[in-house]
Write an enzyme that holds these catalytic residues in place. Structure first.
Site, PDB file in Angstrom:
ATOM      1  N   LEU A   1      52.915 -62.125  34.061  1.00 53.26           N
ATOM      2  CA  LEU A   1      52.216 -61.328  33.044  1.00 53.26           C
ATOM      3  C   LEU A   1      51.072 -62.139  32.418  1.00 53.26           C
ATOM      4  O   LEU A   1      51.299 -63.164  31.787  1.00 53.26           O
ATOM      5  CB  LEU A   1      53.184 -60.888  31.933  1.00 53.26           C
ATOM      6  CG  LEU A   1      54.184 -59.799  32.287  1.00 53.26           C
ATOM      7  CD1 LEU A   1      55.158 -59.579  31.126  1.00 53.26           C
ATOM      8  CD2 LEU A   1      53.460 -58.492  32.624  1.00 53.26           C
TER       9      LEU A   1
ATOM     10  N   ASP B   1      44.608 -73.114  24.301  1.00 52.64           N
ATOM     11  CA  ASP B   1      45.415 -72.181  25.115  1.00 52.64           C
ATOM     12  C   ASP B   1      46.682 -71.749  24.379  1.00 52.64           C
ATOM     13  O   ASP B   1      47.645 -71.301  24.971  1.00 52.64           O
ATOM     14  CB  ASP B   1      45.762 -72.826  26.471  1.00 52.64           C
ATOM     15  CG  ASP B   1      46.814 -73.932  26.341  1.00 52.64           C
ATOM     16  OD1 ASP B   1      47.196 -74.281  25.197  1.00 52.64           O
ATOM     17  OD2 ASP B   1      47.271 -74.437  27.380  1.00 52.64           O
TER      18      ASP B   1
ATOM     19  N   ASP C   1      50.580 -68.713  30.842  1.00 53.77           N
ATOM     20  CA  ASP C   1      49.900 -68.123  32.006  1.00 53.77           C
ATOM     21  C   ASP C   1      49.589 -69.195  33.054  1.00 53.77           C
ATOM     22  O   ASP C   1      49.528 -68.901  34.247  1.00 53.77           O
ATOM     23  CB  ASP C   1      48.550 -67.512  31.595  1.00 53.77           C
ATOM     24  CG  ASP C   1      48.677 -66.332  30.653  1.00 53.77           C
ATOM     25  OD1 ASP C   1      49.725 -65.668  30.677  1.00 53.77           O
ATOM     26  OD2 ASP C   1      47.718 -66.084  29.899  1.00 53.77           O
TER      27      ASP C   1
ATOM     28  N   GLN D   1      53.520 -67.488  34.065  1.00 54.07           N
ATOM     29  CA  GLN D   1      54.640 -66.925  33.305  1.00 54.07           C
ATOM     30  C   GLN D   1      54.122 -66.008  32.198  1.00 54.07           C
ATOM     31  O   GLN D   1      52.975 -66.140  31.772  1.00 54.07           O
ATOM     32  CB  GLN D   1      55.469 -68.051  32.661  1.00 54.07           C
ATOM     33  CG  GLN D   1      56.204 -68.934  33.655  1.00 54.07           C
ATOM     34  CD  GLN D   1      57.401 -68.267  34.306  1.00 54.07           C
ATOM     35  OE1 GLN D   1      57.651 -67.070  34.106  1.00 54.07           O
ATOM     36  NE2 GLN D   1      58.132 -69.021  35.112  1.00 54.07           N
TER      37      GLN D   1
ATOM     38  N   ASP E   1      53.988 -59.626  27.233  1.00 51.67           N
ATOM     39  CA  ASP E   1      54.655 -60.908  27.472  1.00 51.67           C
ATOM     40  C   ASP E   1      55.105 -61.503  26.131  1.00 51.67           C
ATOM     41  O   ASP E   1      54.262 -61.816  25.281  1.00 51.67           O
ATOM     42  CB  ASP E   1      53.664 -61.850  28.174  1.00 51.67           C
ATOM     43  CG  ASP E   1      54.326 -63.154  28.610  1.00 51.67           C
ATOM     44  OD1 ASP E   1      55.408 -63.483  28.079  1.00 51.67           O
ATOM     45  OD2 ASP E   1      53.740 -63.834  29.466  1.00 51.67           O
TER      46      ASP E   1
ATOM     47  N   SER F   1      51.433 -79.220  31.584  1.00 48.71           N
ATOM     48  CA  SER F   1      51.638 -79.604  30.190  1.00 48.71           C
ATOM     49  C   SER F   1      52.094 -81.068  30.103  1.00 48.71           C
ATOM     50  O   SER F   1      51.438 -81.940  30.681  1.00 48.71           O
ATOM     51  CB  SER F   1      52.631 -78.639  29.531  1.00 48.71           C
ATOM     52  OG  SER F   1      52.634 -78.819  28.140  1.00 48.71           O
TER      53      SER F   1
ATOM     54  N   HIS G   1      48.943 -71.050  27.485  1.00 49.67           N
ATOM     55  CA  HIS G   1      49.745 -72.160  28.016  1.00 49.67           C
ATOM     56  C   HIS G   1      50.760 -71.684  29.065  1.00 49.67           C
ATOM     57  O   HIS G   1      51.036 -72.387  30.034  1.00 49.67           O
ATOM     58  CB  HIS G   1      50.462 -72.840  26.851  1.00 49.67           C
ATOM     59  CG  HIS G   1      50.811 -74.263  27.120  1.00 49.67           C
ATOM     60  ND1 HIS G   1      49.861 -75.233  27.332  1.00 49.67           N
ATOM     61  CD2 HIS G   1      52.004 -74.899  27.225  1.00 49.67           C
ATOM     62  CE1 HIS G   1      50.460 -76.396  27.556  1.00 49.67           C
ATOM     63  NE2 HIS G   1      51.764 -76.217  27.494  1.00 49.67           N
TER      64      HIS G   1
HETATM   65 CA    CA Z   1      51.682 -64.793  30.134  1.00 48.97          CA
END
Ligand code: CA
Length: 306
Positions: free
Chosen positions: A282, A250, A274, A278, A231, A110, A272
């Site tokens: 998940l 995303d 994943d 995270q 999530d 990011s 964003h």
């Molecule tokens: Ca996720």
């Protein structure tokens, strides 16, 4: 020796040889053994760790298993690319002085991708490669919305800035949240790229030069939004995604905005969060495993002699 004892001995010998082979293969796994260490650079509203775990969940451990040396830089979570970039330069200079590493492979998530671009532009001697994941190189629509709602001179601006900066200071580091958010808007990102164009795509959704000032540039991005309803971060991705009015994104960053240098892939079914595995791994069961993708990229760098 009885027949039973002979069988037992044979079984034990077999088990020992299997153990010896697996120990040997663990010691000789060099799949991710890059020449230069890998530096993971976190993004906005983040740090090197979340709840005691790496922000790049499980990724450093898995990279290390293949022989990579991996470090996670801890930068100010709510600040401009230049401030964060100078922090990263200090971190790398220190690592070079104490460990003797010549250069580094920077991987920024990011806003971390913009930070790595800054470092590669002003200190290319420190950098072997820059890889940006889900980075808003052309800005992010949610930041545009915040900028529109809180224009310069708005009486709400200092109040909101105060709240965010107080929250940010609790996480440690210097904070200038609204300045940072301004840089993540389309116009802020364009100004940043004018100053630091190394690796800029030739067209709005194309690719940039592979190598600039002896630094290799790579990027990847995704187009998943709702990927795993268990999530809680899926909700933020879904809400922020509305600012894209249906264009591929995303949740935070648009598909084409993620392009920089050589585009490895821009359509992972990841949101964003994943993209750094995270929350706690998940993601959609039908998507690529971020750990595998990071390992494969380290192997790519290794094969290039980086
Ligand atoms: Ca996720």
């Amino acid at each position: 020796m009885s027949k039973n004892k002979l069988i037992l001995n044979a079984v034990l010998a077999g088990m020992l040889s299997v153990m010896a082979v697996s120990t040997a293969s663990a010691a000789t796994d060099t799949y991710t053994q890059t020449k230069y260490p890998i530096i993971l650079v976190h993004g906005f509203a983040s740090s090197d760790q979340v709840l005691g775990f790496s922000t790049f969940y499980n990724i450093p451990d898995e990279l290390k298993k293949g022989g990579a040396k991996v470090y996670a830089a801890k930068l100010s979570g709510f600040n401009s690319d230049e401030v964060r970039g100078e922090e990263l330069i200090k971190y790398l200079d220190n690592l070079r002085a104490t460990s003797g590493y010549e250069k580094f492979n920077l991987i920024g998530n990011s806003q971390g991708g913009l930070t790595t671009r800054y470092v590669a532009a002003v200190r290319p001697d420190l950098v072997a490669s820059v890889t940006t994941g889900h980075t808003p190189h052309q800005g992010a629509a949610p930041a545009d919305l915040i900028k529109a709602v809180l224009p310069e001179g708005s009486p709400l601006r200092p109040i909101v800035a105060g709240v965010i900066n107080t929250f940010a200071s609790l996480m440690g580091g210097k904070a200038d949240a609204l300045a940072a958010l301004g840089q993540l808007s389309s116009s802020g990102a364009a100004e940043f790229t004018e100053r630091y164009p190394q690796g800029k795509p030739a067209t709005a959704c194309g690719e940039g030069e592979e190598v600039v000032d002896a630094v290799r540039y790579y990027s990847f991005g995704g187009v998943g939004v709702a990927t795993n309803l268990l999530d809680p971060t899926d909700l933020s991705a879904q809400a922020a995604s509305l600012t894209y009015l249906g264009k591929p994104n995303d949740g935070i960053v648009g598909q084409c905005s993620s392009h920089w240098g050589t585009v490895l892939r821009d359509d992972y079914f990841w949101n964003h969060f994943d993209s750094v595995n995270q929350t706690f791994g998940l993601r959609s069961m039908f998507s690529s495993n971020p750990v595998t993708v990071y390992r494969a990229h380290a192997n790519r760098l290794k094969n290039l002699g980086l």
